[in-house]
Design a protein around this motif. Structure first.
Motif, short mmCIF file in Angstrom:
data_model
loop_
_atom_site.label_atom_id
_atom_site.label_comp_id
_atom_site.label_asym_id
_atom_site.label_seq_id
_atom_site.Cartn_x
_atom_site.Cartn_y
_atom_site.Cartn_z
N ARG A 170 12.11 3.13 -22.38
CA ARG A 170 10.90 3.54 -21.65
C ARG A 170 11.24 4.76 -20.81
O ARG A 170 11.98 4.68 -19.85
CB ARG A 170 10.40 2.39 -20.77
N ALA A 212 7.41 -2.97 -28.68
CA ALA A 212 6.60 -2.25 -29.66
C ALA A 212 7.18 -0.86 -29.90
O ALA A 212 7.41 -0.12 -28.95
CB ALA A 212 5.17 -2.13 -29.17
N GLY A 234 -1.08 11.26 -27.92
CA GLY A 234 -1.56 12.36 -28.75
C GLY A 234 -3.03 12.30 -29.16
O GLY A 234 -3.66 13.34 -29.36
N THR A 235 -3.59 11.09 -29.26
CA THR A 235 -4.89 10.94 -29.90
C THR A 235 -6.02 11.70 -29.18
O THR A 235 -6.80 12.40 -29.82
CB THR A 235 -5.26 9.44 -30.00
N ARG A 278 -4.36 -3.83 -27.10
CA ARG A 278 -3.71 -2.54 -26.86
C ARG A 278 -4.09 -1.95 -25.51
O ARG A 278 -5.08 -2.35 -24.91
CB ARG A 278 -3.98 -1.55 -28.00
N TYR A 302 -10.81 3.82 -33.98
CA TYR A 302 -11.55 4.26 -32.77
C TYR A 302 -12.82 4.98 -33.23
O TYR A 302 -12.90 6.19 -33.25
CB TYR A 302 -10.67 5.15 -31.88
N GLY A 350 -1.37 1.32 -33.00
CA GLY A 350 -2.53 2.14 -33.33
C GLY A 350 -3.74 1.31 -33.62
O GLY A 350 -3.78 0.11 -33.30
N GLY A 382 -5.83 5.66 -36.49
CA GLY A 382 -4.54 6.34 -36.42
C GLY A 382 -3.45 5.47 -35.84
O GLY A 382 -3.66 4.30 -35.52
N PHE A 383 -2.28 6.06 -35.70
CA PHE A 383 -1.14 5.34 -35.10
C PHE A 383 -0.23 6.35 -34.41
O PHE A 383 -0.32 7.55 -34.67
CB PHE A 383 -0.32 4.60 -36.17
N ALA A 384 0.64 5.84 -33.54
CA ALA A 384 1.74 6.65 -33.03
C ALA A 384 2.95 5.76 -32.89
O ALA A 384 2.84 4.57 -32.57
CB ALA A 384 1.39 7.27 -31.68
N GLU A 431 -3.66 10.70 -37.53
CA GLU A 431 -5.05 10.34 -37.25
C GLU A 431 -5.89 10.73 -38.47
O GLU A 431 -5.68 11.79 -39.05
CB GLU A 431 -5.60 11.10 -36.02
N GLY A 442 7.00 5.61 -31.20
CA GLY A 442 7.89 6.22 -30.22
C GLY A 442 9.20 6.57 -30.90
O GLY A 442 9.91 5.70 -31.41
N ARG A 470 12.32 5.01 -29.43
CA ARG A 470 12.45 3.58 -29.77
C ARG A 470 12.92 3.42 -31.21
O ARG A 470 13.74 2.55 -31.50
CB ARG A 470 11.13 2.84 -29.52
#
Ligand code: HAM
Length: 416
Positions: free
Chosen positions: A119, A278, A81-82, A256, A285, A282, A301-303, A129, A305, A308
């Motif tokens: 996955r 994981a 998404g970022t 990362r 940046y 995030g 930011g972070f994302a 973000e 799943g 998961r």
């Protein structure tokens, strides 16, 4: 029979219960932390990702769903998404003038990975973000935000891993050391790493190949090569986490899988997920907005799943949401009054339902149980004659008869 392509999933209502719990919990927490939703398209020009995530990353070099549109332009289904959020932020003249923006997002992402448990090729991320501040408080806020989502969705055993990978000042020196270290072992590297060693040696620390992983434990460590301002920044982030009592571990080799990070990186891992351990990740940046031709603007930011998270709370008992009120009637005039009561309740933001065909009270009560109604409202002939309704609390069994007009207020007061 036409089947779904590999690596994608259907979410049927039985799964939907847990899925909605994740969505609702995350949206509530985003609101508590004052993040506003930004919805961006699932496809972007390919350059958004090649420029944003980095040509040498696995995502860009191997995993993107890229195709040409009818005009011959290269489009890609977003793998994360970022980059798209940054593209939208830079493109939108209104928001990028604000001192600080806090966005959240949720939606499908696409990566052509080998499907396995946790996955997928189409998966969903929820993320956030922040644009406009270098303040280490925000690195902490983002970690605290994803930690709250993990806790409140019901994930039990997970660890928060953090690291700092430096900035423009300190990274070149570190990269030289890293190159020197790996150059001596070039013959032991996988093909990809031998290729990316000169241009992007940081990627070697993220390589999944056994041969490259075996070389990692002796490699130079990023956090030992930080300049003074990155060192102080990292200490400030850790100090915020410590004061909050938010437990974390330092993972000194965590760089990362995306090229845009500077300074803080972090992941939330749950070992019972297996090799894909994981469930969120995030970091900061600070140069990405510039890379998209925006004015220099730091970001963090972070994302996470969502599939998961789903796997991690699969065992948790989540009470299915029932309807607030099920209205029971005896047909004819009573059905008309009951139907208008259902409409009035719905307009008052109370969920309500009815069985429109004329059935026995017993059958209607049965249906109300199936719908897990909190209250049953009876509008039979006696009630019509008295201008009243009978309301039964399904949990306590208590029953009251009150004037028709007071019914909605009574329900609102008694719903917890
Ligand atoms: P990421 O680590 O690539 O970071 O992905 C974030 C999360 O998405 C992962 O922790 C994982 O839970 C989930 N995920 C990734 N690939 C798959 C897959 N194939 N199947 C299922 N789940 C998957 C990012 O995407 C960055 N954009 C995070 C970020 C936001 N950094 C700063 N802001």
């Amino acid at each position: 029979m036409i089947t779904k392509p590999p690596g994608v999933e259907d979410i049927f209502p039985d799964k939907g219960l847990r899925w909605n719990h994740i969505v609702k919990t995350a949206k509530k927490i985003f609101r508590n932390y004052n993040y506003k939703e930004l919805i961006t398209p699932v496809m972007e020009f390919t350059e958004v990702f090649s420029r944003g995530i980095g040509e040498d990353t696995d995502i860009v070099s191997k995993e993107m769903f890229t195709f040409e549109d009818r005009g011959g332009r290269s489009l890609t289904l977003r793998p994360e998404g970022t980059a798209g959020i940054v593209r939208a932020y830079v493109e939108n003249g209104e928001y990028n003038r604000l001192a600080l923006c806090k966005f959240f997002y949720m939606g499908p992402m696409f990566r052509a990975e080998k499907p396995q448990r946790g996955r997928l090729r189409q998966f969903n991320q929820l993320g956030a973000e922040i644009f406009g501040s270098e303040d280490p408080y925000y690195d902490y806020e983002i970690i605290s935000l994803v930690d709250s989502i993990a806790k409140e969705t019901g994930i039990k055993n997970y660890r928060v891993l953090v690291n700092s990978i430096g900035c423009r000042e300190c990274r070149p020196g570190y990269m030289t050391k890293l190159k020197n270290y790996y150059n001596e072992k070039k013959d032991k590297l996988c093909e990809d790493c031998a290729r990316r060693l000169e241009k992007n040696p940081l990627r070697l620390l993220d390589c999944k190949n056994e041969k490259c992983r075996a070389l990692k434990p002796m490699a130079p460590v990023t956090s030992e090569h930080l300049c003074e301002s990155c060192f102080n920044h990292f200490n400030a982030v850790k100090s915020y986490l410590d004061k909050d009592g938010l437990k974390y571990e330092i993972d000194k080799y965590m760089v990362r899988g995306l090229d845009y990070y500077t300074r803080t990186t972090f992941e939330l891992v749950a070992d019972n997920l297996g090799s894909q351990n994981a469930f969120a990740g995030g970091g900061r940046y600070d140069y990405l907005v510039e890379q998209f031709d925006g004015k220099p603007t730091p970001g963090v930011g972070f994302a996470a799943g969502m599939e998961r998270i789903y796997l991690l709370i699969e065992e948790e008992d989540i009470a299915p949401e029932g309807v607030d009120v099920f209205v029971i009637h005896s047909g004819g005039a009573s059905l008309e009054v009951a139907a208008s009561m259902v409409k009035a309740l719905r307009l008052a933001d109370i969920s309500a339902d009815i069985e429109p065909s004329v059935k026995s009270f017993k059958a209607q009560f049965k249906r109300s149980e199936r719908e897990k109604a909190s209250f049953v409202m009876i509008i039979g002939e006696d009630e019509i004659a008295e201008g009243a309704v009978t309301i039964k609390n399904q949990q306590s069994g208590n029953q009251v008869k009150i004037p028709y007009k007071e019914a909605a207020d009574f329900i609102i007061k008694n719903l917890q």
